[in-house]
Motif scaffolding. Sequence first.
Motif, PDB file in Angstrom:
ATOM      1  N   MET A 108       0.823  -1.207   0.000  1.00 51.61           N
ATOM      2  CA  MET A 108       0.000   0.000   0.000  1.00 51.61           C
ATOM      3  C   MET A 108       0.858   1.258   0.000  1.00 51.61           C
ATOM      4  O   MET A 108       0.408   2.332  -0.428  1.00 51.61           O
ATOM      5  N   ALA A 109       2.108   1.138   0.473  1.00 50.31           N
ATOM      6  CA  ALA A 109       2.991   2.304   0.512  1.00 50.31           C
ATOM      7  C   ALA A 109       3.440   2.728  -0.880  1.00 50.31           C
ATOM      8  O   ALA A 109       3.814   3.892  -1.082  1.00 50.31           O
ATOM      9  N   VAL A 110       3.420   1.804  -1.846  1.00 53.47           N
ATOM     10  CA  VAL A 110       3.924   2.116  -3.186  1.00 53.47           C
ATOM     11  C   VAL A 110       3.140   3.247  -3.838  1.00 53.47           C
ATOM     12  O   VAL A 110       3.733   4.273  -4.238  1.00 53.47           O
ATOM     13  N   PRO A 111       1.810   3.156  -3.989  1.00 55.49           N
ATOM     14  CA  PRO A 111       1.102   4.263  -4.646  1.00 55.49           C
ATOM     15  C   PRO A 111       1.197   5.577  -3.889  1.00 55.49           C
ATOM     16  O   PRO A 111       1.227   6.656  -4.507  1.00 55.49           O
ATOM     17  N   MET A 112       1.268   5.513  -2.544  1.00 54.50           N
ATOM     18  CA  MET A 112       1.305   6.756  -1.779  1.00 54.50           C
ATOM     19  C   MET A 112       2.650   7.466  -1.898  1.00 54.50           C
ATOM     20  O   MET A 112       2.709   8.702  -1.995  1.00 54.50           O
ATOM     21  N   PHE A 113       3.743   6.707  -1.893  1.00 54.07           N
ATOM     22  CA  PHE A 113       5.051   7.340  -2.093  1.00 54.07           C
ATOM     23  C   PHE A 113       5.178   7.884  -3.520  1.00 54.07           C
ATOM     24  O   PHE A 113       5.804   8.919  -3.749  1.00 54.07           O
ATOM     25  N   ILE A 114       4.601   7.175  -4.487  1.00 58.16           N
ATOM     26  CA  ILE A 114       4.610   7.679  -5.864  1.00 58.16           C
ATOM     27  C   ILE A 114       3.826   8.987  -5.948  1.00 58.16           C
ATOM     28  O   ILE A 114       4.272   9.961  -6.564  1.00 58.16           O
ATOM     29  N   PHE A 115       2.653   9.025  -5.317  1.00 59.89           N
ATOM     30  CA  PHE A 115       1.842  10.247  -5.309  1.00 59.89           C
ATOM     31  C   PHE A 115       2.604  11.395  -4.650  1.00 59.89           C
ATOM     32  O   PHE A 115       2.601  12.522  -5.151  1.00 59.89           O
ATOM     33  N   MET A 116       3.257  11.106  -3.529  1.00 57.81           N
ATOM     34  CA  MET A 116       4.028  12.134  -2.838  1.00 57.81           C
ATOM     35  C   MET A 116       5.102  12.715  -3.749  1.00 57.81           C
ATOM     36  O   MET A 116       5.292  13.940  -3.848  1.00 57.81           O
ATOM     37  N   GLY A 117       5.817  11.849  -4.454  1.00 56.85           N
ATOM     38  CA  GLY A 117       6.879  12.314  -5.341  1.00 56.85           C
ATOM     39  C   GLY A 117       6.372  13.171  -6.482  1.00 56.85           C
ATOM     40  O   GLY A 117       6.971  14.188  -6.831  1.00 56.85           O
ATOM     41  N   ILE A 118       5.240  12.770  -7.065  1.00 58.66           N
ATOM     42  CA  ILE A 118       4.701  13.522  -8.204  1.00 58.66           C
ATOM     43  C   ILE A 118       4.195  14.890  -7.752  1.00 58.66           C
ATOM     44  O   ILE A 118       4.394  15.900  -8.435  1.00 58.66           O
ATOM     45  N   VAL A 119       3.563  14.951  -6.585  1.00 55.20           N
ATOM     46  CA  VAL A 119       3.096  16.242  -6.059  1.00 55.20           C
ATOM     47  C   VAL A 119       4.282  17.169  -5.813  1.00 55.20           C
ATOM     48  O   VAL A 119       4.246  18.360  -6.156  1.00 55.20           O
ATOM     49  N   LEU A 120       5.350  16.634  -5.221  1.00 52.10           N
ATOM     50  CA  LEU A 120       6.532  17.466  -4.948  1.00 52.10           C
ATOM     51  C   LEU A 120       7.175  17.950  -6.245  1.00 52.10           C
ATOM     52  O   LEU A 120       7.723  19.057  -6.302  1.00 52.10           O
ATOM     53  N   GLN A 121       7.133  17.111  -7.265  1.00 46.80           N
ATOM     54  CA  GLN A 121       7.667  17.540  -8.558  1.00 46.80           C
ATOM     55  C   GLN A 121       6.885  18.738  -9.092  1.00 46.80           C
ATOM     56  O   GLN A 121       7.453  19.695  -9.620  1.00 46.80           O
ATOM     57  N   LYS A 122       5.574  18.714  -8.913  1.00 46.79           N
ATOM     58  CA  LYS A 122       4.735  19.775  -9.452  1.00 46.79           C
ATOM     59  C   LYS A 122       4.744  21.041  -8.598  1.00 46.79           C
ATOM     60  O   LYS A 122       4.294  22.091  -9.043  1.00 46.79           O
ATOM     61  N   SER A 156      20.157  13.818  -3.837  1.00 41.16           N
ATOM     62  CA  SER A 156      19.987  13.024  -2.612  1.00 41.16           C
ATOM     63  C   SER A 156      18.787  13.509  -1.807  1.00 41.16           C
ATOM     64  O   SER A 156      18.056  12.705  -1.215  1.00 41.16           O
ATOM     65  N   LEU A 157      18.567  14.832  -1.776  1.00 40.77           N
ATOM     66  CA  LEU A 157      17.404  15.367  -1.055  1.00 40.77           C
ATOM     67  C   LEU A 157      16.098  14.955  -1.744  1.00 40.77           C
ATOM     68  O   LEU A 157      15.132  14.583  -1.084  1.00 40.77           O
ATOM     69  N   LEU A 158      16.088  15.032  -3.073  1.00 45.73           N
ATOM     70  CA  LEU A 158      14.899  14.611  -3.811  1.00 45.73           C
ATOM     71  C   LEU A 158      14.655  13.115  -3.643  1.00 45.73           C
ATOM     72  O   LEU A 158      13.505  12.670  -3.577  1.00 45.73           O
ATOM     73  N   ALA A 159      15.741  12.337  -3.589  1.00 41.47           N
ATOM     74  CA  ALA A 159      15.601  10.885  -3.390  1.00 41.47           C
ATOM     75  C   ALA A 159      14.943  10.593  -2.053  1.00 41.47           C
ATOM     76  O   ALA A 159      14.055   9.742  -1.945  1.00 41.47           O
ATOM     77  N   ALA A 160      15.387  11.319  -1.003  1.00 41.20           N
ATOM     78  CA  ALA A 160      14.825  11.114   0.327  1.00 41.20           C
ATOM     79  C   ALA A 160      13.435  11.722   0.460  1.00 41.20           C
ATOM     80  O   ALA A 160      12.702  11.389   1.392  1.00 41.20           O
ATOM     81  N   SER A 161      13.081  12.610  -0.460  1.00 42.32           N
ATOM     82  CA  SER A 161      11.754  13.235  -0.402  1.00 42.32           C
ATOM     83  C   SER A 161      10.735  12.487  -1.247  1.00 42.32           C
ATOM     84  O   SER A 161       9.561  12.422  -0.901  1.00 42.32           O
ATOM     85  N   THR A 162      11.168  11.941  -2.375  1.00 35.15           N
ATOM     86  CA  THR A 162      10.213  11.383  -3.329  1.00 35.15           C
ATOM     87  C   THR A 162      10.440   9.915  -3.634  1.00 35.15           C
ATOM     88  O   THR A 162       9.485   9.150  -3.714  1.00 35.15           O
ATOM     89  N   THR A 194       3.942   2.076   5.639  1.00 35.81           N
ATOM     90  CA  THR A 194       2.657   2.388   5.009  1.00 35.81           C
ATOM     91  C   THR A 194       2.045   3.630   5.638  1.00 35.81           C
ATOM     92  O   THR A 194       1.554   4.526   4.944  1.00 35.81           O
ATOM     93  N   GLU A 195       2.077   3.707   6.976  1.00 31.96           N
ATOM     94  CA  GLU A 195       1.527   4.876   7.667  1.00 31.96           C
ATOM     95  C   GLU A 195       2.344   6.129   7.381  1.00 31.96           C
ATOM     96  O   GLU A 195       1.789   7.218   7.189  1.00 31.96           O
ATOM     97  N   SER A 196       3.666   5.984   7.338  1.00 29.94           N
ATOM     98  CA  SER A 196       4.513   7.155   7.073  1.00 29.94           C
ATOM     99  C   SER A 196       4.336   7.652   5.639  1.00 29.94           C
ATOM    100  O   SER A 196       4.522   8.842   5.358  1.00 29.94           O
ATOM    101  N   SER A 197       3.991   6.747   4.715  1.00 25.21           N
ATOM    102  CA  SER A 197       3.742   7.199   3.346  1.00 25.21           C
ATOM    103  C   SER A 197       2.511   8.102   3.292  1.00 25.21           C
ATOM    104  O   SER A 197       2.447   9.049   2.502  1.00 25.21           O
ATOM    105  N   ALA A 198       1.534   7.825   4.153  1.00 26.54           N
ATOM    106  CA  ALA A 198       0.375   8.713   4.249  1.00 26.54           C
ATOM    107  C   ALA A 198       0.788  10.069   4.806  1.00 26.54           C
ATOM    108  O   ALA A 198       0.305  11.118   4.352  1.00 26.54           O
ATOM    109  N   VAL A 199       1.700  10.054   5.786  1.00 23.92           N
ATOM    110  CA  VAL A 199       2.240  11.312   6.319  1.00 23.92           C
ATOM    111  C   VAL A 199       2.957  12.081   5.211  1.00 23.92           C
ATOM    112  O   VAL A 199       2.834  13.310   5.097  1.00 23.92           O
ATOM    113  N   GLY A 200       3.693  11.361   4.371  1.00 16.73           N
ATOM    114  CA  GLY A 200       4.404  12.000   3.263  1.00 16.73           C
ATOM    115  C   GLY A 200       3.459  12.645   2.274  1.00 16.73           C
ATOM    116  O   GLY A 200       3.717  13.753   1.771  1.00 16.73           O
TER     117      GLY A 200
END
Length: 457
Positions: A82-96, A127-133, A270-276
């Motif tokens: 479940m963490a996979v789609p949420m981390f992907i969403f987090m990364g795409i939002v940060l990109q935008k 490295s910062l983007l890697a740790a963020s997204t 999984t929970e932290s991905s929601a926080v992200g």
Amino acid sequence: MIGIIMFFTALFMLLIGFPVAFTFGAVSVFFGIVAGIVEIYTYADASMGITAIITDGFAEGMYMFDFMPHRIWSIMNNTILMAVPMFIFMGIVLQKTGLAERLLESMGFLFGEIRGGVAISTVLVGSLLAASTGVVGASVVAMGVISLPVMLKYKYNTELATGTICASGTLGQIIPPSIVLIILGDVFQVPVGDLFKAAIWPGLTLVAAYILFILVVAFIRKDMAPAIPADPSRGRKSKQVVRALIDIIPSLTLIILVLGSIFAGIATPTESSAVGCLGAIVLSFMYRSFSFSMVKAAALESVKITSMVFAILIGATAFSMVFTYTGGDELVEHFMMSLPGDEKWGFIIFTMIAILILGFFIDFVEISYIIVPILVPIAANLDINPVWFAILIAMNLQTSFLTPPFGFSLFYLKGVVPATVRTMQIYRGVLPFIAIQIIVLGLLAVFPEFFGINPSL
């Protein structure tokens, strides 16, 4: 031998361009039927006709697929995935939100007055983007659009500039939160938090090695990475430092919230991905780039990427089931155990070389779901720590994003570079960074304790 033939058939079909998920599914069904026919033929008596053998073999081969709905159901109920789609969403939002652009511009001028400064800032931002997204494509494209024109403007060597961007963008494969670590945690059945902790020092070592390489090149060949003159229009140096900190602090805060909650035991990945995801939305408000259309576009893109990952997983599940049914796993295990020299090191060296070579041609998702499940029980029999072995594989899979001719980072960057930058220049540029990754991989294999990892169970 049916399982081995099936493996190489699937590999060949992938190499000539067939869709991954459908290739795994089609090959599995075909060879499952073949295995059923062979089994019926082996035990058939003389009175049994060829038509009956084929009919009964077809039924026998398809029987094993009766269990596929149960396997798919268990995949869909896996909370780790479940963490996979949420981390992907987090990364795409940060990109935008323009986070990458702000970081690169500020840190580029901050380090620009030293030789190789823009390249160093590119590595640090990567490295910062890697740790963020944790999303490789977004990092490579962002830095290719923003950082490459600056480096070319100030006469940076094209190979060094493109190689730095590609290598920095792939740091999302090893620095948590990494999608590949989540996938490997599921395959190895180990806590993803343990993999995140174990990956910190190897990831930082890779960042340090990149920066050291850039500094050495800039010192020896001063024309390859010249210093950028100070820009009076940006104000005093102290003002530039403050501006850079303002741009860095939000991303660092998000990293602390996501990774800190995991390492402190407060939340699962999984929970932290929601926080992200929530943190990414908050940052979009801070940068005044929030809109419902942006959220919708990010959600749709996340669904597309996640669907690709899960489609491959379902196809790989069928493939793994047939491979085991035909005895392919036993044949591979026997081969691995009979390698010359020490069983453990012979196994590790062979698997690392095999994964490195496969990474030239196929994606990390296919390797994770097809190759790795075959290796996991063998590693367990050799008393190899699954966390250490998973980190070795993750570091190796990161290299697959850089290796010509099919490295994804190379294609991501080629899509945004000026027409004057040739593909061969990108290929030559990544070679030193591939060598650095292999060296760090070797150090991680030989001296795991240096990275805080116990190699044995």
